[in-house]
Design a protein around this motif. Structure first.
Motif, PDB file in Angstrom:
ATOM      1  N   PRO A   3       1.882  -4.373   0.359  1.00  0.00           N
ATOM      2  CA  PRO A   3       3.259  -4.404   0.881  1.00  0.00           C
ATOM      3  C   PRO A   3       4.318  -4.502  -0.214  1.00  0.00           C
ATOM      4  O   PRO A   3       5.434  -4.004  -0.033  1.00  0.00           O
ATOM      5  N   LEU A   4       3.989  -5.126  -1.343  1.00  0.00           N
ATOM      6  CA  LEU A   4       4.942  -5.133  -2.452  1.00  0.00           C
ATOM      7  C   LEU A   4       5.196  -3.716  -2.943  1.00  0.00           C
ATOM      8  O   LEU A   4       6.334  -3.339  -3.242  1.00  0.00           O
ATOM      9  N   ALA A   5       4.114  -2.935  -3.046  1.00  0.00           N
ATOM     10  CA  ALA A   5       4.254  -1.553  -3.490  1.00  0.00           C
ATOM     11  C   ALA A   5       5.028  -0.717  -2.478  1.00  0.00           C
ATOM     12  O   ALA A   5       5.923   0.063  -2.830  1.00  0.00           O
ATOM     13  N   GLU A   6       4.692  -0.893  -1.214  1.00  0.00           N
ATOM     14  CA  GLU A   6       5.343  -0.098  -0.169  1.00  0.00           C
ATOM     15  C   GLU A   6       6.818  -0.442  -0.030  1.00  0.00           C
ATOM     16  O   GLU A   6       7.622   0.403   0.367  1.00  0.00           O
ATOM     17  N   GLY A   7       7.179  -1.680  -0.386  1.00  0.00           N
ATOM     18  CA  GLY A   7       8.578  -2.082  -0.290  1.00  0.00           C
ATOM     19  C   GLY A   7       9.372  -1.883  -1.561  1.00  0.00           C
ATOM     20  O   GLY A   7      10.545  -2.245  -1.617  1.00  0.00           O
ATOM     21  N   SER A   8       8.738  -1.283  -2.574  1.00  0.00           N
ATOM     22  CA  SER A   8       9.391  -1.150  -3.878  1.00  0.00           C
ATOM     23  C   SER A   8      10.331   0.038  -3.973  1.00  0.00           C
ATOM     24  O   SER A   8      11.100   0.149  -4.931  1.00  0.00           O
ATOM     25  N   GLY A   9      10.246   0.958  -2.999  1.00  0.00           N
ATOM     26  CA  GLY A   9      11.014   2.195  -3.096  1.00  0.00           C
ATOM     27  C   GLY A   9      10.321   3.255  -3.924  1.00  0.00           C
ATOM     28  O   GLY A   9      10.852   4.351  -4.102  1.00  0.00           O
ATOM     29  N   GLN A  10       9.126   2.939  -4.450  1.00  0.00           N
ATOM     30  CA  GLN A  10       8.339   3.890  -5.234  1.00  0.00           C
ATOM     31  C   GLN A  10       6.968   4.025  -4.560  1.00  0.00           C
ATOM     32  O   GLN A  10       6.040   3.282  -4.867  1.00  0.00           O
ATOM     33  N   PRO A  11       6.813   4.953  -3.621  1.00  0.00           N
ATOM     34  CA  PRO A  11       5.584   5.041  -2.823  1.00  0.00           C
ATOM     35  C   PRO A  11       4.322   5.212  -3.651  1.00  0.00           C
ATOM     36  O   PRO A  11       3.248   4.766  -3.239  1.00  0.00           O
ATOM     37  N   GLY A  12       4.422   5.826  -4.827  1.00  0.00           N
ATOM     38  CA  GLY A  12       3.245   6.053  -5.654  1.00  0.00           C
ATOM     39  C   GLY A  12       2.566   4.772  -6.101  1.00  0.00           C
ATOM     40  O   GLY A  12       1.363   4.778  -6.402  1.00  0.00           O
ATOM     41  N   LEU A  13       3.317   3.660  -6.139  1.00  0.00           N
ATOM     42  CA  LEU A  13       2.727   2.395  -6.573  1.00  0.00           C
ATOM     43  C   LEU A  13       1.685   1.866  -5.582  1.00  0.00           C
ATOM     44  O   LEU A  13       0.886   0.998  -5.923  1.00  0.00           O
ATOM     45  N   ALA A  14       1.688   2.390  -4.357  1.00  0.00           N
ATOM     46  CA  ALA A  14       0.728   1.918  -3.348  1.00  0.00           C
ATOM     47  C   ALA A  14      -0.667   2.471  -3.567  1.00  0.00           C
ATOM     48  O   ALA A  14      -1.624   1.982  -2.958  1.00  0.00           O
ATOM     49  N   VAL A  15      -0.799   3.461  -4.428  1.00  0.00           N
ATOM     50  CA  VAL A  15      -2.079   4.149  -4.520  1.00  0.00           C
ATOM     51  C   VAL A  15      -3.176   3.275  -5.113  1.00  0.00           C
ATOM     52  O   VAL A  15      -4.340   3.368  -4.695  1.00  0.00           O
ATOM     53  N   LEU A  16      -2.852   2.385  -6.057  1.00  0.00           N
ATOM     54  CA  LEU A  16      -3.899   1.558  -6.659  1.00  0.00           C
ATOM     55  C   LEU A  16      -4.403   0.480  -5.698  1.00  0.00           C
ATOM     56  O   LEU A  16      -5.620   0.325  -5.540  1.00  0.00           O
ATOM     57  N   PRO A  17      -3.525  -0.288  -5.020  1.00  0.00           N
ATOM     58  CA  PRO A  17      -4.079  -1.225  -4.040  1.00  0.00           C
ATOM     59  C   PRO A  17      -4.877  -0.545  -2.940  1.00  0.00           C
ATOM     60  O   PRO A  17      -5.923  -1.057  -2.515  1.00  0.00           O
ATOM     61  N   LEU A  18      -4.446   0.625  -2.497  1.00  0.00           N
ATOM     62  CA  LEU A  18      -5.205   1.354  -1.478  1.00  0.00           C
ATOM     63  C   LEU A  18      -6.573   1.766  -2.012  1.00  0.00           C
ATOM     64  O   LEU A  18      -7.586   1.675  -1.300  1.00  0.00           O
ATOM     65  N   SER A  19      -6.621   2.193  -3.262  1.00  0.00           N
ATOM     66  CA  SER A  19      -7.889   2.614  -3.868  1.00  0.00           C
ATOM     67  C   SER A  19      -8.831   1.426  -4.033  1.00  0.00           C
ATOM     68  O   SER A  19     -10.046   1.552  -3.811  1.00  0.00           O
ATOM     69  N   LEU A  20      -8.281   0.271  -4.416  1.00  0.00           N
ATOM     70  CA  LEU A  20      -9.110  -0.927  -4.542  1.00  0.00           C
ATOM     71  C   LEU A  20      -9.653  -1.364  -3.182  1.00  0.00           C
ATOM     72  O   LEU A  20     -10.805  -1.791  -3.070  1.00  0.00           O
ATOM     73  N   LEU A  21      -8.846  -1.246  -2.143  1.00  0.00           N
ATOM     74  CA  LEU A  21      -9.312  -1.583  -0.802  1.00  0.00           C
ATOM     75  C   LEU A  21     -10.405  -0.619  -0.349  1.00  0.00           C
ATOM     76  O   LEU A  21     -11.376  -1.031   0.299  1.00  0.00           O
ATOM     77  N   ALA A  22     -10.266   0.655  -0.692  1.00  0.00           N
ATOM     78  CA  ALA A  22     -11.322   1.625  -0.366  1.00  0.00           C
ATOM     79  C   ALA A  22     -12.604   1.295  -1.113  1.00  0.00           C
ATOM     80  O   ALA A  22     -13.712   1.385  -0.558  1.00  0.00           O
ATOM     81  N   LEU A  23     -12.459   0.890  -2.363  1.00  0.00           N
ATOM     82  CA  LEU A  23     -13.624   0.579  -3.184  1.00  0.00           C
ATOM     83  C   LEU A  23     -14.366  -0.649  -2.652  1.00  0.00           C
ATOM     84  O   LEU A  23     -15.606  -0.641  -2.534  1.00  0.00           O
ATOM     85  N   THR A  24     -13.633  -1.712  -2.319  1.00  0.00           N
ATOM     86  CA  THR A  24     -14.301  -2.904  -1.794  1.00  0.00           C
ATOM     87  C   THR A  24     -14.910  -2.630  -0.423  1.00  0.00           C
ATOM     88  O   THR A  24     -15.980  -3.151  -0.102  1.00  0.00           O
ATOM     89  N   ALA A  25     -14.260  -1.786   0.372  1.00  0.00           N
ATOM     90  CA  ALA A  25     -14.825  -1.426   1.673  1.00  0.00           C
ATOM     91  C   ALA A  25     -16.118  -0.639   1.503  1.00  0.00           C
ATOM     92  O   ALA A  25     -17.080  -0.820   2.260  1.00  0.00           O
TER      93      ALA A  25
END
Length: 483
Positions: free
Chosen positions: A201-223
Motif C-alpha cells: 500500500p505504500l507503493a500504491e499510494g506513492s503516485g509511482q505505480p511501478g514501485l508496487a512491482v517488487l512487493p507483488l513479486s515477493l508475495l508471489a514468491l512466498t506464495a
C-alpha cells in the motif's frame, strides 16, 4: 521537471551535483535505470574537479546501479574519477571508496576481490553514523551481492528503523522489500510476506505505480514457496504493473524474480521448472535460487547445465568462503554423482549447512539425501533425513515440499505424524504486521503511527489477533515465533 529547471540556474558546482543526483535517483527508481546511470556518472565527472567526496559518492551510486545491470554506455570509469581515499581519512569517505571499488568488482564478476574489499568496507562502516541514509542502503546492497545474510539483514533492519523514525516512506518501502530477499533465503517467510504486505500500500499510494512491482513479486514468491492459492493473483498483478509502468533499477531483476516464482510453482514438472529457472540471469538471483536451479536441471535431464551451474557456484564459494554456497555446491555434486561419492557430498553439504542461516536449503539437502538413501534400499538411514526435512518444511509452511517429504517418509516404511500448522498462518497480512510490532513491545499508538493507521484500527486488529491465536496478553504474544 522541477529538478531540471533548477539545475539550469544553479551556478555552484556542488549544488548542481546535488540536483543532478536527485534527478538521477528519481530516474533509477521510477524510470530507466540506464538513464539514471548516465545522469549520475556524468554529474560525478562534472563535479570531480571541485569536490572529490561528492564525486566519489556519486560514482559509487553508478557502480551500485551497474551491479544490477545498468549500462548507459558512457565512457567514464567511475573508479578512476577521484584518487583512492587515504587510509587515515574519515571513515565515511573510506566506506564510500570501498563500496565504489568493491561494487565495481561485483559488476566485473571478480568475487575474490569484491569479497576482500567489501569485507574491509563493512569493518570501516562500523565507525560511521548509523543514521546515514546514503551509506546504509548501499552497504545492504553489497551484503546482498556477497550473500552475507547476517549483514544484509542488519543493514536493512537498521535502515528500516531509521526510515520509520524520520517518516521516509520511500526508504521504508525500500528496506522492507530488499530485506525480503534474505528473509526468503533464510526461511523467515512469514516476515518476508508481512514486509511485502506492508510495502504494497505504500507503493500504491506513492503516485509511482511501478514501485508496487517488487512487493507483488515477493508475495508471489512466498506464495509459490508455500503452495498458496494467492500465487496466481500476485503474479498476474506483478506482470501487469511491469508491463504498464517503468520499474527503474528492477528492470533486470524483476524478470528473474518472476521466473524463480514460476519455476518454484512448477517444481513437480521438472521440464517446466527448468524452462523458467534457466532464464534467471542476474548472479544474485542465480545464487539465491541455486539449489532450485540445480535440482530442476538434474530432474529435467539437463545434467551438463546442472554441472556448469555447480561449477560456477563453486568458484563463488571458493572466492567468498560462503558456507551456504559451499553447501549448495556439495548438494549439486551429490545429485550429479552416485554411490559412495554422492553420500560423501551429501555429508559435506550438511556440514556446510551447519554454518549457514539458510534453513530452507538445509531442508532440501536433507530431503535429497533421504531420497537417495531410500532408493539405495537404506530405508532406516533415510528416515532420519526425511524426518528432519519434513520438520523444517512444516515449520516454514512449505506445503508442497512437506508433502514430498511426507510421501518419501511413507515410502520408507514410516508414517509421518501430521503436526498442527502454526496459527500465525491464519492471520491476515495486516493482522500479522500488527502482531509482530506489538510483540516487539510497541504500544498501539506507536504501531498506528508506524503503519499509518488509526489507533482504533490497531485495537480492532489486535482483538482479532488475540482471538485467532488464543492468547490473552502482550506477554504471551511476545513469546510466539513470528519469523
Amino acid at each position: 521537471m522541477l529538478a531540471d529547471a533548477a539545475r539550469v540556474y544553479a551556478g555552484d558546482p556542488g549544488l548542481r551535483a546535488d540536483i543532478a543526483r536527485l534527478r538521477a535517483r528519481i530516474e533509477w527508481n521510477t524510470g530507466s535505470v540506464h538513464v539514471g546511470h548516465r545522469m549520475i556518472l556524468q554529474a560525478a565527472a562534472e563535479v570531480a574537479p571541485h569536490d572529490a567526496d561528492r564525486a566519489r559518492e556519486m560514482a559509487m551510486f553508478a557502480t551500485a546501479l551497474a551491479s544490477f545491470g545498468a549500462s548507459s554506455g558512457v565512457a567514464i570509469d567511475p573508479v578512476g574519477l577521484v584518487p583512492p581515499a587515504d587510509e587515515s581519512g574519515p571513515p565515511r569517505r573510506r566506506a564510500f571508496a570501498g563500496l565504489l571499488a568493491g561494487l565495481d568488482h561485483v559488476t566485473r564478476g571478480d568475487w575474490a576481490q569484491a569479497a576482500s574489499v567489501l569485507r574491509d568496507t563493512f569493518a570501516v562502516a562500523e565507525s560511521c553514523d548509523e543514521d546515514d541514509q546514503a551509506l546504509l542502503p548501499n552497504l545492504g546492497i553489497a551484503a546482498l551481492h556477497l550473500g552475507e545474510d547476517d549483514l544484509a539483514l542488519r543493514y536493512h533492519t537498521l535502515l528500516l528503523s531509521r526510515a520509520r523514525d524520520t517518516g521516509a516512506l520511500v526508504l521504508i518501502l525500500y528496506s522492507l522489500t530488499r530485506r525480503g530477499f534474505i528473509e526468503i533465503a533464510t526461511g523467515r517467510w512469514t516476515a518476508a510476506s508481512a514486509g511485502a504486505s506492508e510495502a504494497l500500500p505504500l507503493a500504491e499510494g506513492s503516485g509511482q505505480p511501478g514501485l508496487a512491482v517488487l512487493p507483488l513479486s515477493l508475495l508471489a514468491l512466498t506464495a509459490a514457496l508455500r503452495g498458496e492459492d494467492t500465487f496466481d493473483g500476485h503474479l498476474a498483478a506483478a506482470e501487469q504493473v511491469a508491463a504498464a509502468h517503468p520499474v527503474g533499477v528492477l528492470e533486470n531483476l524483476l524478470p528473474d524474480m518472476l521466473h524463480w516464482a514460476k519455476g518454484l510453482r512448477a517444481a513437480a514438472q521438472p521440464a517446466t521448472a527448468f524452462h523458467h529457472l534457466e532464464q534467471i540471469a542476474h548472479p544474485m538471483l542465480q545464487h539465491l535460487a541455486a539449489i532450485d536451479r540445480i535440482d530442476a536441471a538434474v530432474r529435467a535431464g539437463q545434467r551438463d547445465t546442472a554441472r556448469a551451474w555447480t561449477d560456477e557456484l563453486d568458484g563463488f564459494a571458493a572466492a567468498t568462503g560462503s558456507a551456504w554456497a559451499a553447501a549448495a555446491v556439495a548438494h549439486g555434486r551429490a545429485l550429479l554423482t552416485g554411490g559412495d561419492a554422492a553420500e560423501r557430498h551429501f555429508e559435506q553439504a550438511l556440514a556446510h549447512h551447519a554454518y549457514s542461516r539458510r534453513t530452507p536449503d538445509r531442508a532440501r539437502t536433507e530431503l535429497a539425501y533421504g531420497e537417495f538413501l531410500r532408493r539405495a534400499r537404506r530405508r532406516v538411514d533415510a528416515r532420519a533425513h526425511l524426518r528432519a526435512a519434513l520438520e523444517i518444511f512444516e515449520d516454514l509452511g512449505a506445503a508442497p515440499w512437506a508433502e514430498r517429504a511426507s510421501q518419501e517418509l511413507r515410502a520408507s516404511g514410516e508414517t509421518a505424524r501430521r503436526r498442527d500448522p502454526s496459527a500465525l498462518t491464519g492471520l491476515t497480512p495486516q493482522e500479522l504486521q500488527v502482531a509482530r510490532l506489538v510483540a516487539q513491545g510497541m504500544s498501539n499508538r506507536d504501531v498506528a503511527a508506524q503503519l499509518y493507521l488509526s489507533p482504533r484500527t490497531i485495537d480492532f486488529h489486535l482483538r482479532n489477533v488475540f482471538a485467532k491465536l488464543g492468547v490473552s496478553s502482550r506477554a504471551e504474544l511476545a513469546r510466539l515465533p513470528f519469523d
